[in-house]
Motif scaffolding. Structure first.
Motif, PDB file in Angstrom:
ATOM      1  N   GLU A   1     -10.951 -28.698 -32.036  1.00  0.00           N
ATOM      2  CA  GLU A   1     -10.677 -29.811 -31.263  1.00  0.00           C
ATOM      3  C   GLU A   1      -9.303 -30.046 -31.261  1.00  0.00           C
TER       4      GLU A   1
ATOM      5  N   GLY B   1      -6.234 -33.064 -29.232  1.00  0.00           N
ATOM      6  CA  GLY B   1      -6.014 -34.301 -28.069  1.00  0.00           C
ATOM      7  C   GLY B   1      -4.642 -33.886 -27.539  1.00  0.00           C
TER       8      GLY B   1
ATOM      9  N   TYR C   1      -8.765 -34.441 -23.984  1.00  0.00           N
ATOM     10  CA  TYR C   1      -9.493 -34.045 -25.511  1.00  0.00           C
ATOM     11  C   TYR C   1     -10.409 -32.866 -25.038  1.00  0.00           C
TER      12      TYR C   1
ATOM     13  N   ALA D   1     -14.872 -39.295 -30.760  1.00  0.00           N
ATOM     14  CA  ALA D   1     -15.009 -37.825 -30.750  1.00  0.00           C
ATOM     15  C   ALA D   1     -16.451 -37.513 -31.176  1.00  0.00           C
TER      16      ALA D   1
END
Length: 529
Positions: free
Chosen positions: A74, A76, A109, A62
């Motif tokens: 962020e 996922g 992601y 990442a």
């Protein structure tokens, strides 16, 4: 009545002038305060496929937080896999794990990050530090792929740096050698430093490994950096470059694209060290791609600083970000009144007639998603399809509303076909046409049909040209960075536009196109006098 509209117009015109004056001289308001930061929304999509049930663990990197970039948000996601993000050494590793899984499965992601260009002043008299901290020892060592102690590499480094008395000159000599003498070749696999020197060609990996090996030979810590260059979307190609430890800072160098002690903002760091991008043990088929879009990120903390403002634009901007709504939408909303004034001037003063009142503005607002050229081509293609469709359907003597439904279906069918072949050919410029809203297509079909039936084909061509001209003018006004900053800084300018519209609305003179059309009559009339 004359005085009444005149006073109303003055009120609307002077409200923003007074407000801007108070902001600047009373509230210490500066335009630099409102300038939002530029960032990126980066999306990694992974597809795995297995023919038999397997336990799978897929890991990759990442984006890292450093001086050049900062991760803001962020996430996922996968229906079949468990997502985990953890720190390992200096890197951030994300992994997807699943037990006894079969078939095709997708992982995703998404990250929003702020990135900026960075440039260091590398002084010519910068010395080599004789006492690096122990943690730097690993960045001076030789490895399997970075053969710092290779006799060939050492000899070449010594030859390049001979008669170079400063660290700057030595690194510059190595940099120029790797840039000019090592030919860039897009190898699918990475070469080590020694092989790169031997064959004098390599991808970014081999060039960077040789660069690091030579710099370490000078007794200066250096390391590889891996990441992605956000220059086109989507993409599967990642990139490697170099960082050298100078005066307590890791300074970037790119021996592939010739960046010396600097990097542009489109370089996004994913990991440090000589790493493999993806790791997985099971025998699976794996495909991936990165896609990105530029986003606008409001500055934080300014809503409190200017809380006494009657209209706190910063609070509105922060709430857009809070609810995960793109700030670009807010900017476009602010720009629409300006675009409407431009449209009114073009129609009422210049006399350019277009399809619909606000259709050109609506089309201009979506050209950012499709691109100017493709968007205009699509608009022209819709008009051409409707023209052909009307010619064919006129022979069937179909009622108006069924005809509209048939024409809309025809345009949608053609767009789906183009979209399908764009996917097959991986032509992502064509795929971007999906941004063209159906509502705009429906309005266009309606207006084109009415003009064809009432005014004829010649009139249709003239209005098509006028509409495209107004679309382009509106697009460049809406996307002007200067005008966007002015509207973000002083949204009360909307009041000024209302006053301007009142003035234009009272205009009773000839339009420019009418004056040109009847210029002979005006000249004769003046001659008779």
């Amino acid at each position: 009545m004359l005085k009444k509209w005149y006073i109303i117009c003055l009120i609307f015109l002077f409200i923003p002038i007074i407000s801007i004056f108070l902001k600047i001289f009373y509230f210490d308001y500066e335009i630099s305060d409102v300038i939002p930061d530029k960032g990126y929304k980066l999306v990694l999509e992974i597809i795995s496929h297995t023919d038999s049930p397997k336990s799978i663990n897929i890991s990759t990197f990442a984006p890292i937080n450093n001086l050049k970039q900062r991760v803001l948000q962020e996430e996922g996601f996968s229906d079949a896999f468990n997502f985990r993000l953890q720190k390992e050494d200096n890197n951030r590793v994300m992994s997807w794990t699943a037990d006894r899984i079969i078939g095709e499965n997708k992982m995703r992601y998404t990250v929003k990050l702020k990135a900026r260009a960075i440039k260091y002043v590398f002084l010519p008299d910068t010395p080599i530090d004789a006492n690096y901290p122990p943690i730097m020892n690993k960045y001076l060592e030789s490895s399997e792929m970075i053969q710092t102690r290779s006799e060939a590499i050492q000899k070449k480094a010594q030859k390049l740096t001979k008669n170079k008395h400063t660290l700057y000159d030595k690194i510059k000599a190595i940099h120029n050698f790797v840039i000019k003498k090592i030919k860039y070749v897009n190898f699918s696999g990475g070469l080590d430093a020694e092989s790169t020197l031997q064959i004098l060609e390599a991808s970014c990996n081999g060039k960077s490994r040789l660069y690091v090996a030579m710099v370490r030979g000078l007794g200066v810590p250096a390391r590889l950096v891996g990441g992605i260059i956000l220059n086109r979307s989507p993409k599967k190609v990642t990139h490697q470059w170099v960082e050298i430890y100078l005066q307590g800072n890791w300074v970037p160098f790119c021996p592939t694209n010739n960046y010396f002690a600097e990097l542009p903002n489109r370089y996004i760091t994913l990991y440090y060290g000589d790493q493999v991008l993806f790791k997985y043990k099971s025998k699976i088929q794996l495909d991936y791609s990165y896609s990105f879009e530029k986003i606008t990120i409001p500055k934080t903390g300014l809503s409190n600083k200017f809380k006494d403002l009657p209209i706190n634009i910063f609070a509105i901007m922060e709430n857009f970000e809070k609810f995960n709504i793109s700030l670009n939408i807010f900017i476009y909303l602010l720009m629409l009144p300006l675009a409407a004034v431009i449209l009114v001037i073009l129609r009422n003063v210049f006399g350019l007639e277009t399809f619909g009142t606000f259709l050109p503005i609506l089309i201009a607002s979506v050209l950012g998603g499709t691109g100017v050229t493709l968007g205009i081509l699509l608009f022209f293609a819709i008009i051409f399809l409707v023209y052909l469709g009307n010619l064919l359907l006129s022979k069937l003597e179909i009622l108006y509303h069924p005809k509209m439904a048939i024409l809309l279906s025809l345009v949608i069918a053609v767009m789906i076909t183009v979209f399908y072949f764009g996917l097959l050919g991986k032509n992502y410029d064509v795929i971007s046409l999906v941004f063209f809203p159906v509502a705009i297509m429906a309005i266009t079909i309606n207006r084109v049909t009415i003009i064809m039936e009432e005014d004829g084909v010649k009139r249709l061509f003239v209005m098509t040209f006028n509409t495209i001209l107004v679309i382009l003018i509106s697009y460049y006004f809406i996307n002007s960075i200067f005008l966007q900053l002015m509207m973000l800084s002083f949204p009360e300018l909307i009041s000024f536009f209302i006053g301007l519209n009142i003035l234009i609305g009272r205009w009773s003179g000839f339009r420019l196109t009418e004056f040109i059309r009847f210029r002979g009559f005006f000249m004769r009339q003046q001659y008779d006098r």
